[in-house]
Design an enzyme around this catalytic site. Structure first.
Site, PDB file in Angstrom:
ATOM      1  N   GLY A   1       0.864  -1.179   0.000  1.00  0.00           N
ATOM      2  CA  GLY A   1       0.000   0.000   0.000  1.00  0.00           C
ATOM      3  C   GLY A   1       0.893   1.219   0.000  1.00  0.00           C
ATOM      4  N   GLY A   2       0.486   2.269  -0.746  1.00  0.00           N
ATOM      5  CA  GLY A   2       1.354   3.409  -0.983  1.00  0.00           C
ATOM      6  C   GLY A   2       2.016   3.993   0.253  1.00  0.00           C
TER       7      GLY A   2
ATOM      8  N   ASN B   1       4.436   1.653   2.102  1.00  0.00           N
ATOM      9  CA  ASN B   1       5.723   1.576   1.406  1.00  0.00           C
ATOM     10  C   ASN B   1       6.558   2.824   1.633  1.00  0.00           C
ATOM     11  OD1 ASN B   1       5.220  -0.972   0.363  1.00  0.00           O
ATOM     12  ND2 ASN B   1       4.437  -0.206  -1.580  1.00  0.00           N
TER      13      ASN B   1
ATOM     14  N   ARG C   1      -7.114  -6.362   2.153  1.00  0.00           N
ATOM     15  CA  ARG C   1      -6.954  -7.098   0.897  1.00  0.00           C
ATOM     16  C   ARG C   1      -5.568  -7.742   0.774  1.00  0.00           C
ATOM     17  NH1 ARG C   1      -5.215  -2.793  -3.700  1.00  0.00           N
ATOM     18  NH2 ARG C   1      -4.007  -1.412  -2.366  1.00  0.00           N
ATOM     19  N   GLU C   2      -5.477  -8.652  -0.166  1.00  0.00           N
ATOM     20  CA  GLU C   2      -4.200  -9.196  -0.613  1.00  0.00           C
ATOM     21  C   GLU C   2      -4.056  -8.861  -2.092  1.00  0.00           C
ATOM     22  OE1 GLU C   2      -1.801 -13.405  -0.354  1.00  0.00           O
ATOM     23  OE2 GLU C   2      -3.857 -13.453  -1.087  1.00  0.00           O
TER      24      GLU C   2
ATOM     25  N   SER D   1       2.369  10.391 -12.111  1.00  0.00           N
ATOM     26  CA  SER D   1       3.089   9.727 -13.191  1.00  0.00           C
ATOM     27  C   SER D   1       2.755  10.442 -14.494  1.00  0.00           C
ATOM     28  CB  SER D   1       2.677   8.262 -13.289  1.00  0.00           C
ATOM     29  OG  SER D   1       1.320   8.171 -13.703  1.00  0.00           O
TER      30      SER D   1
ATOM     31  N   SER E   1      11.866  -5.727 -10.975  1.00  0.00           N
ATOM     32  CA  SER E   1      10.455  -5.561 -10.610  1.00  0.00           C
ATOM     33  C   SER E   1      10.159  -4.079 -10.452  1.00  0.00           C
ATOM     34  CB  SER E   1      10.143  -6.297  -9.306  1.00  0.00           C
ATOM     35  OG  SER E   1       8.853  -5.952  -8.822  1.00  0.00           O
TER      36      SER E   1
ATOM     37  N   ASP F   1       6.610   4.601  -4.867  1.00  0.00           N
ATOM     38  CA  ASP F   1       6.524   4.834  -3.418  1.00  0.00           C
ATOM     39  C   ASP F   1       7.909   5.077  -2.832  1.00  0.00           C
ATOM     40  OD1 ASP F   1       3.783   4.316  -3.608  1.00  0.00           O
ATOM     41  OD2 ASP F   1       4.074   2.177  -3.208  1.00  0.00           O
TER      42      ASP F   1
END
Length: 313
Positions: free
Chosen positions: A39-40, A43, A90-91, A188, A251, A257
């Site tokens: 999660g933002g 992180n 959540r996952e 972004s 990745s 973040d």
């Protein structure tokens, strides 16, 4: 030491695995899973801590993945304040295709939050003592959370004397930009195009778009995240483009973040804006070098930043 608090309305336990090839209907044999709190804002707080800063993460938490998230943050030694909710945290999961190097990211929507649960999130921020110098709202809004939550957070940040930093997307980002009140905003390129209402193509249009956001009062500082190309930052009449170091990409999870966490920490430490964004670019590059949902390592950030310090002045 400056104190940074983050608020993550839609946290997740991030699961990452690798498999040889993603093939429809086949039974895919995967590597051992890796779990990371995600999660933002979470992180961002993790990166601030990794880089030697003082961070506290606030987030709603419920169900088995909420419990796992809390245990994971305890194991990382990150100071955090979970806000109990009725729904289940959540996952989300990431699959690395080992034969091709491609990555597949599956993002689940998360639980709805009741009005009283959102209010408890705000109350938790308000109760922090001492108050944070920076308050970071980062990540998606859960289903049913109105964009007006941003307005409440702006008022709270002003009341406690915190600089509000936002990293949002979609309707929450559009609303935040239209209302103003953020100290720093980090879109972004796709998000910038959405804000402008047209595709932003090329360096000239990027610079014109950032100047427009600053002139419209969307935020005091706008940092445009450009991935492998680095970042463009604007504040008042100041405009600077900062190149990213070239690194092997493993990745992309958490790179934005990581950039934001390093920028906010550097600003909190009193660094000049261009230097702060260099720190962010180095942290983003250090994160893409890491597999799955793993974030940057401090030694990688320092090494990459040293190279930027020599080449980008």
């Amino acid at each position: 030491m400056p104190f940074i608090a983050t608020l993550t309305l839609n946290p997740a336990m991030d699961l990452s695995v690798g498999t040889a090839r993603v093939v429809s209907t086949d039974k895919l044999r995967c590597s051992l899973p890796r779990h990371d709190p995600g999660g933002g804002g979470i992180n961002v707080a993790r990166v601030v801590k990794t880089l030697g800063g003082k961070a506290l993460a606030i987030y709603p938490s419920g169900g088995p993945f909420g419990e796992l998230l809390q245990r994971s943050l305890d194991e990382l030694g990150l100071v955090h304040r979970p806000v109990p909710i009725r729904g289940d945290t959540r996952e989300s999961f990431t699959v690395d295709e080992l034969e091709t190097g491609l990555q597949y990211r599956f993002v689940l929507p998360g639980p709805s939050l009741a009005a009283e649960e959102l209010q408890r999130c705000l109350d938790t921020v308000a109760a922090l003592h001492p108050a944070p110098q920076y308050l970071v709202l980062s990540g998606s809004f859960p289903p049913g959370v109105a964009v007006g939550f941003f307005d409440e957070l702006v008022l709270l940040a002003r009341r406690i004397g915190a600089r509000l930093v936002v990293d949002l997307s979609g309707e929450p980002l559009a609303h935040a930009a239209s209302q103003g009140g953020a100290y720093l905003m980090k879109p972004s390129l796709n998000e910038l195009s959405s804000l402008m209402g047209y595709p932003v193509v090329g360096e000239v249009q990027q610079e014109e778009a950032l100047r427009s956001l600053i002139q419209r009062g969307c935020a005091e500082i706008v940092v445009l995240s450009l991935g492998a190309e680095g970042a463009l930052v604007a504040r008042g009449e100041y405009l600077q483009r900062i190149a990213s170091p070239q690194v092997p990409v493993t990745s992309a999870v958490g790179a934005g973040d990581s950039m934001l966490g390093a920028i906010v920490l550097a600003l909190a430490e009193g660094r000049e804006l261009g230097d702060a964004v260099r720190c962010g670019v180095a942290a983003g590059a250090a994160t893409v070098m890491r597999p799955g949902t793993e974030l940057c390592h401090r030694e990688d950030v320092q090494r990459l930043l040293a190279g930027l310090d020599r080449s980008d002045r």
